[in-house]
Design an enzyme around this catalytic site. Structure first.
Site, PDB file in Angstrom:
ATOM      1  N   HIS A 120      -2.112   7.801   6.870  1.00 26.32           N
ATOM      2  CA  HIS A 120      -1.138   8.709   6.241  1.00 26.32           C
ATOM      3  C   HIS A 120      -1.809   9.998   5.772  1.00 26.32           C
ATOM      4  CE1 HIS A 120       2.633   6.504   6.130  1.00 26.32           C
ATOM      5  NE2 HIS A 120       2.048   5.424   5.642  1.00 26.32           N
TER       6      HIS A 120
ATOM      7  N   HIS B  61      -4.077   1.664   7.673  1.00 29.60           N
ATOM      8  CA  HIS B  61      -2.715   2.206   7.729  1.00 29.60           C
ATOM      9  C   HIS B  61      -2.549   3.335   6.704  1.00 29.60           C
ATOM     10  CE1 HIS B  61       1.835   1.633   7.910  1.00 29.60           C
ATOM     11  NE2 HIS B  61       1.671   2.311   6.793  1.00 29.60           N
ATOM     12  N   GLU B  62      -3.017   3.092   5.473  1.00 31.52           N
ATOM     13  CA  GLU B  62      -2.825   4.109   4.424  1.00 31.52           C
ATOM     14  C   GLU B  62      -3.701   5.336   4.665  1.00 31.52           C
ATOM     15  OE1 GLU B  62      -0.292   3.776   2.735  1.00 31.52           O
ATOM     16  OE2 GLU B  62       0.019   1.638   3.031  1.00 31.52           O
TER      17      GLU B  62
ATOM     18  N   GLY C 145       0.829  -1.193   0.000  1.00 26.42           N
ATOM     19  CA  GLY C 145       0.000   0.000   0.000  1.00 26.42           C
ATOM     20  C   GLY C 145       0.858   1.234   0.000  1.00 26.42           C
TER      21      GLY C 145
ATOM     22  N   CYS D 114       6.194  -0.046   6.900  1.00 26.20           N
ATOM     23  CA  CYS D 114       5.817   1.151   6.144  1.00 26.20           C
ATOM     24  C   CYS D 114       7.000   1.563   5.280  1.00 26.20           C
ATOM     25  CB  CYS D 114       5.466   2.269   7.122  1.00 26.20           C
ATOM     26  SG  CYS D 114       4.991   3.814   6.333  1.00 26.20           S
ATOM     27  N   LEU D 115       6.739   1.909   4.028  1.00 27.84           N
ATOM     28  CA  LEU D 115       7.809   2.371   3.146  1.00 27.84           C
ATOM     29  C   LEU D 115       8.492   3.622   3.710  1.00 27.84           C
ATOM     30  CD1 LEU D 115       5.996   1.952  -0.308  1.00 27.84           C
ATOM     31  CD2 LEU D 115       7.757   0.461   0.652  1.00 27.84           C
TER      32      LEU D 115
ATOM     33  N   GLN E 267       2.967  10.077   1.130  1.00 24.48           N
ATOM     34  CA  GLN E 267       4.308   9.503   1.282  1.00 24.48           C
ATOM     35  C   GLN E 267       5.274   9.965   0.203  1.00 24.48           C
ATOM     36  OE1 GLN E 267       2.595   5.318   1.981  1.00 24.48           O
ATOM     37  NE2 GLN E 267       4.558   5.261   3.019  1.00 24.48           N
TER      38      GLN E 267
HETATM   39 ZN   LIG Z   1       2.873   3.547   5.639  1.00 23.09          ZN
END
Ligand SMILES: [Zn+2]
Length: 167
Positions: A142, A138-139, A47, A96-97, A52
């Protein structure tokens, strides 16, 4: 298509709250293509949120199909997503990226219902559960300037150094 640079913790821009997309047009769709390309280029990425990559429009992509143990809907592009219903609670491990060096145990709803616009600007409703519901929560976080780090009950007990990013 381009792979966009990903903001990483503790970049203050990750705390910025994103704004709704007014019109879903070709420019938005081109951005989504780049965002998806960026997600798929990253290790284990299931995701990504526009925030991000420093674009503060409410757009997320989730695709958990690389995790065959977890059933899901495949590729989900969610524009202006709104979670309408939460049910059940479960602790699960997240990465997480934007936090490449750690994973953490986070409590999330087990089932959610949400509405969002799709890439054609049509409003759609989804009922999601398990790992897919977790990824969407989670997304969406963000978009509100929250990282999984903000949801740990205890950094001492629930944060884990990641030696190798396993996908
Ligand atoms: Zn993330």
């Amino acid at each position: 298509m381009a792979v966009l640079p990903i903001l990483t913790y503790p970049d203050a821009r990750l705390k910025q709250v994103s704004r709704d997309v007014d019109v879903v047009d070709d420019q938005v769709r081109r951005f989504i293509a780049d965002l998806e390309h960026t997600m798929r280029a990253g290790p284990g990425g299931v995701g990504i949120a526009a925030a991000q990559v420093g674009d503060f429009r409410r757009i997320v992509i989730v695709d958990i199909s690389s995790k065959p143990k977890h059933p899901g809907h495949g590729r989900l592009v969610l524009i202006n997503p709104e979670i309408l219903h939460w049910e059940g609670m479960r602790v699960g491990r997240e990465g997480c990226l934007s936090v490449p060096d750690f994973t953490g145990n986070v409590i999330r709803a087990e089932q959610i219902k949400l509405q969002a616009l799709d890439e054609q600007g049509e409003r759609r409703h989804y009922a999601l559960e398990g790992f897919e519901a977790r990824a969407v929560q989670h997304e969406v976080d963000h978009l509100d300037g929250l990282l999984f780090l903000d949801r740990l009950v205890s950094r001492r007990n629930d944060l884990f150094a990641r030696k190798v990013y396993s996908s």
